[in-house]
Every structure is written in C-alpha cells, then in structure tokens.
Design a protein around this motif. Structure first.
Motif, PDB file in Angstrom:
ATOM      1  N   LYS A 130      21.651  11.059   0.385  1.00  0.00           N
ATOM      2  CA  LYS A 130      20.205  11.237   0.510  1.00  0.00           C
ATOM      3  C   LYS A 130      19.425  10.053  -0.072  1.00  0.00           C
ATOM      4  CE  LYS A 130      20.459  16.300   0.335  1.00  0.00           C
ATOM      5  NZ  LYS A 130      20.027  17.527  -0.384  1.00  0.00           N
ATOM      6  N   ALA A 131      20.124   9.087  -0.630  1.00  0.00           N
ATOM      7  CA  ALA A 131      19.457   7.946  -1.265  1.00  0.00           C
ATOM      8  C   ALA A 131      18.787   7.054  -0.222  1.00  0.00           C
ATOM      9  CB  ALA A 131      20.459   7.138  -2.073  1.00  0.00           C
ATOM     10  N   LYS A 132      17.669   6.464  -0.619  1.00  0.00           N
ATOM     11  CA  LYS A 132      16.940   5.519   0.229  1.00  0.00           C
ATOM     12  C   LYS A 132      16.625   4.276  -0.599  1.00  0.00           C
ATOM     13  CE  LYS A 132      16.426   8.622   3.578  1.00  0.00           C
ATOM     14  NZ  LYS A 132      17.107   8.523   4.879  1.00  0.00           N
ATOM     15  N   PHE A 133      16.663   3.122   0.056  1.00  0.00           N
ATOM     16  CA  PHE A 133      16.445   1.850  -0.622  1.00  0.00           C
ATOM     17  C   PHE A 133      15.335   1.074   0.083  1.00  0.00           C
ATOM     18  CE2 PHE A 133      20.735   3.215  -1.343  1.00  0.00           C
ATOM     19  CZ  PHE A 133      21.066   2.804  -2.621  1.00  0.00           C
ATOM     20  N   ARG A 134      14.513   0.398  -0.724  1.00  0.00           N
ATOM     21  CA  ARG A 134      13.437  -0.386  -0.107  1.00  0.00           C
ATOM     22  C   ARG A 134      13.016  -1.522  -1.030  1.00  0.00           C
ATOM     23  NH1 ARG A 134       8.373   2.987   0.624  1.00  0.00           N
ATOM     24  NH2 ARG A 134       9.534   3.988   2.313  1.00  0.00           N
ATOM     25  N   GLN A 135      12.967  -2.739  -0.463  1.00  0.00           N
ATOM     26  CA  GLN A 135      12.382  -3.886  -1.161  1.00  0.00           C
ATOM     27  C   GLN A 135      10.890  -3.876  -0.843  1.00  0.00           C
ATOM     28  OE1 GLN A 135      13.669  -6.515  -3.162  1.00  0.00           O
ATOM     29  NE2 GLN A 135      15.469  -5.214  -3.365  1.00  0.00           N
ATOM     30  N   SER A 136      10.147  -3.147  -1.629  1.00  0.00           N
ATOM     31  CA  SER A 136       8.744  -2.865  -1.300  1.00  0.00           C
ATOM     32  C   SER A 136       7.763  -3.922  -1.793  1.00  0.00           C
ATOM     33  CB  SER A 136       8.354  -1.514  -1.912  1.00  0.00           C
ATOM     34  OG  SER A 136       8.547  -1.545  -3.319  1.00  0.00           O
ATOM     35  N   PHE A 137       8.254  -4.988  -2.394  1.00  0.00           N
ATOM     36  CA  PHE A 137       7.377  -5.971  -3.037  1.00  0.00           C
ATOM     37  C   PHE A 137       6.329  -6.550  -2.090  1.00  0.00           C
ATOM     38  CE2 PHE A 137      11.363  -6.020  -5.416  1.00  0.00           C
ATOM     39  CZ  PHE A 137      10.919  -5.897  -6.722  1.00  0.00           C
ATOM     40  N   SER A 138       6.733  -6.842  -0.851  1.00  0.00           N
ATOM     41  CA  SER A 138       5.798  -7.480   0.078  1.00  0.00           C
ATOM     42  C   SER A 138       4.606  -6.588   0.398  1.00  0.00           C
ATOM     43  CB  SER A 138       6.520  -7.866   1.377  1.00  0.00           C
ATOM     44  OG  SER A 138       6.993  -6.714   2.053  1.00  0.00           O
ATOM     45  N   LYS A 139       4.765  -5.280   0.243  1.00  0.00           N
ATOM     46  CA  LYS A 139       3.655  -4.354   0.469  1.00  0.00           C
ATOM     47  C   LYS A 139       2.551  -4.557  -0.564  1.00  0.00           C
ATOM     48  CE  LYS A 139       6.101  -2.140   3.652  1.00  0.00           C
ATOM     49  NZ  LYS A 139       5.791  -2.221   5.096  1.00  0.00           N
ATOM     50  N   LEU A 140       2.916  -5.179  -1.697  1.00  0.00           N
ATOM     51  CA  LEU A 140       1.955  -5.469  -2.765  1.00  0.00           C
ATOM     52  C   LEU A 140       1.671  -6.970  -2.868  1.00  0.00           C
ATOM     53  CD1 LEU A 140       3.470  -3.171  -5.552  1.00  0.00           C
ATOM     54  CD2 LEU A 140       1.528  -2.663  -4.065  1.00  0.00           C
ATOM     55  N   ALA A 141       2.142  -7.722  -1.873  1.00  0.00           N
ATOM     56  CA  ALA A 141       2.002  -9.182  -1.895  1.00  0.00           C
ATOM     57  C   ALA A 141       2.703  -9.793  -3.104  1.00  0.00           C
ATOM     58  CB  ALA A 141       0.532  -9.596  -1.867  1.00  0.00           C
ATOM     59  N   LEU A 142       3.848  -9.203  -3.470  1.00  0.00           N
ATOM     60  CA  LEU A 142       4.673  -9.730  -4.554  1.00  0.00           C
ATOM     61  C   LEU A 142       5.993 -10.238  -3.987  1.00  0.00           C
ATOM     62  CD1 LEU A 142       4.229  -6.899  -7.232  1.00  0.00           C
ATOM     63  CD2 LEU A 142       3.198  -9.183  -7.289  1.00  0.00           C
ATOM     64  N   ILE A 143       6.608 -11.162  -4.707  1.00  0.00           N
ATOM     65  CA  ILE A 143       7.941 -11.636  -4.308  1.00  0.00           C
ATOM     66  C   ILE A 143       8.982 -10.639  -4.834  1.00  0.00           C
ATOM     67  CG2 ILE A 143       7.301 -14.059  -4.141  1.00  0.00           C
ATOM     68  CD1 ILE A 143       9.205 -12.916  -7.193  1.00  0.00           C
TER      69      ILE A 143
END
Length: 263
Positions: A130-143
């Motif tokens: 059930k785990a989910k992974f996301r590199q969400s930084f770009s959604k905040l304009a972060l690297i």
C-alpha cells in the motif's frame, strides 16, 4: 507531550518509529532533532546490531512541514527557516550512509519528498503493497532535497531521475522495485513481521563487516580507483584478523551455520 520519535529495542534490533501520525510524520525541526538523538544513542549501544525506521499511521513520512513553510513565508524569513531545518536533516542523510550498523527503511505508507529520501538513505528498503512514493519537491519549486539529487542521479538513469524529479508523480511500491529503489514489497499485514525477520538476520550476521562494506561503498563515490583498491585491500586484511572471520571459516569447514559476534 508525546515524543515525535519512538524507540523500541527487542534483542539486538532497534525499531525507530516516526510518531506524528496525525500530521503524517513530517520531517520538521522537532522530528529531526529527536531522530538525531536516537541515532546517536544507538550508535554506541553494542547490544543493538541492526536498526529499522518506519512511520506511524498511514504514512512513513510526508516530508517537509507545509505549515512551517507557510509560516516562514508570512514572517518574511523562508530562507532562514529552511537553513535551520536543513542543518539537521542533512546530518541525518549523511549519518545513515555512514552508520556502522545496517539500517532498514520500512515504508508502511506514503513516503513523500524528504520522507522518500529518508527511506532511500537506508541500506535496505522494504515496503508495504500500500506504500506510495513521490518526489514532490517540484510542486513547491524546490530541488530534490535530503540528498535527493545524489540518491536519484546515482541510482537511476538520467532520464529516470529527471522524470521523477521534474514531474513529481506518484510511484507504487512495485514501481520502485522495478527501478531498483526498493528491495522487497510485502502485504501490509506482514510488513512488521518481514522487517523483523530481515533485521534479525542482519543482526546475527558479521556486523563489523557490514560497517566496513558500507564505508568502502561510500568512499568509492569520490575516491580514484587506484586509491580505492588499495583501501579495499587494506580493509580486507583487517577483516581477516577479526574474530568473525575465524568463526566463519571454521563454521564452513565444519558445515555449520556461523554465529557471528560483530568483532
């Protein structure tokens, strides 16, 4: 007030639990400070030979604390707040890669942004189906922070890394296995049991050898080949002088399972 990081020790395995389920275990200043204290506490505990890190509730960790970010903008000091936060988070990222004991990331739910990279900073990663992974930084304009630019660029192809970083899409645990970022996926009901099995197996192994292997892996990222091969050769000589080497040799010779002591 309840602690943000819980520690449970059973035998030779320490279980670290990120304990702010209501807020999806954000890696804020309080959480980071407590995690540093626990890691330091366990480092010199000779009875503990393996660590697991997991989250409470529905998330492993949601990463950055949006409430803190919003307040920092309203107060006109987002850079200062980010700087103070990252000092501790980046200490954790480095400590995990250099930690003298095996560390298993046990991803029970959402692992987002810095939370995902906390998991990837562990030596092994097992995840719930059930785990989910996301590199969400770009959604905040972060690297990609918390060592994300290193973790992704060195473990994925350029195109895979940029796709993951630029789009910030959600990946399933099965997706992560295919990318080589997760070792194993298990049913959520068996996650804790499987994590304990894996940790117990590592804890009964030659933990000094694991620590030396991790150091050589880490050093290989920046050392010239000639220097690294000599360092590897010297480390192997030291390994041959350990009690565990003697235990392993005699166990194989006698067709028995070795009982390592980490020395």
């Amino acid at each position: 007030m309840e602690r943000k990081v819980k520690l449970e020790i059973k035998g030779s395995v320490a279980k670290i639990v990120l304990n702010d389920a209501e807020n999806y275990n954000p890696l804020n200043q309080e959480m980071a400070k407590e995690l540093l204290v626990v890691l330091d506490q366990l480092r010199n505990n000779e009875d503990v030979r393996c660590l697991t890190i997991t989250g409470s509730g529905k998330a492993f960790s949601a990463g950055g604390d949006i409430k803190t970010f919003k307040e920092s903008i309203e107060e006109g000091k987002p850079g200062e707040v980010m700087d103070n936060l990252l000092k501790n988070l980046y200490k954790i990222a480095l400590i995990l890669r250099q930690y003298p004991k095996p560390v298993i990331g046990v991803v029970n739910g959402w692992a987002v942004g810095a939370g995902m990279n906390l998991a990837l900073s562990c030596d092994l990663v097992i995840a719930s189906n059930k785990a989910k992974f996301r590199q969400s930084f770009s959604k905040l304009a972060l690297i990609p922070g918390f060592a994300g630019t290193i973790l992704l660029s060195r473990q994925l192809t350029w195109q895979q890394a940029t796709e993951m970083a630029f789009f910030g899409e959600t990946y399933t645990a099965e997706d992560m296995v295919k990318l080589g970022l997760v070792n194993e996926v298990v049913d959520s009901e068996r996650l804790a049991e499987r994590a304990n099995e894996m940790a117990s197996k590592l804890a009964s192994g030659p933990t000094l050898t694991y620590a030396r292997t991790k150091k050589l892996f880490f050093d290989a990222l920046s050392e010239p080949l000639v220097d690294h091969l000599e360092n590897e050769r010297q480390m192997q000589i030291k390994s041959a002088e350990t009690q565990d080497f003697k235990i392993g040799v005699f166990a194989i010779n006698d067709k028995k399972e070795p009982e390592f002591i980490g020395k």
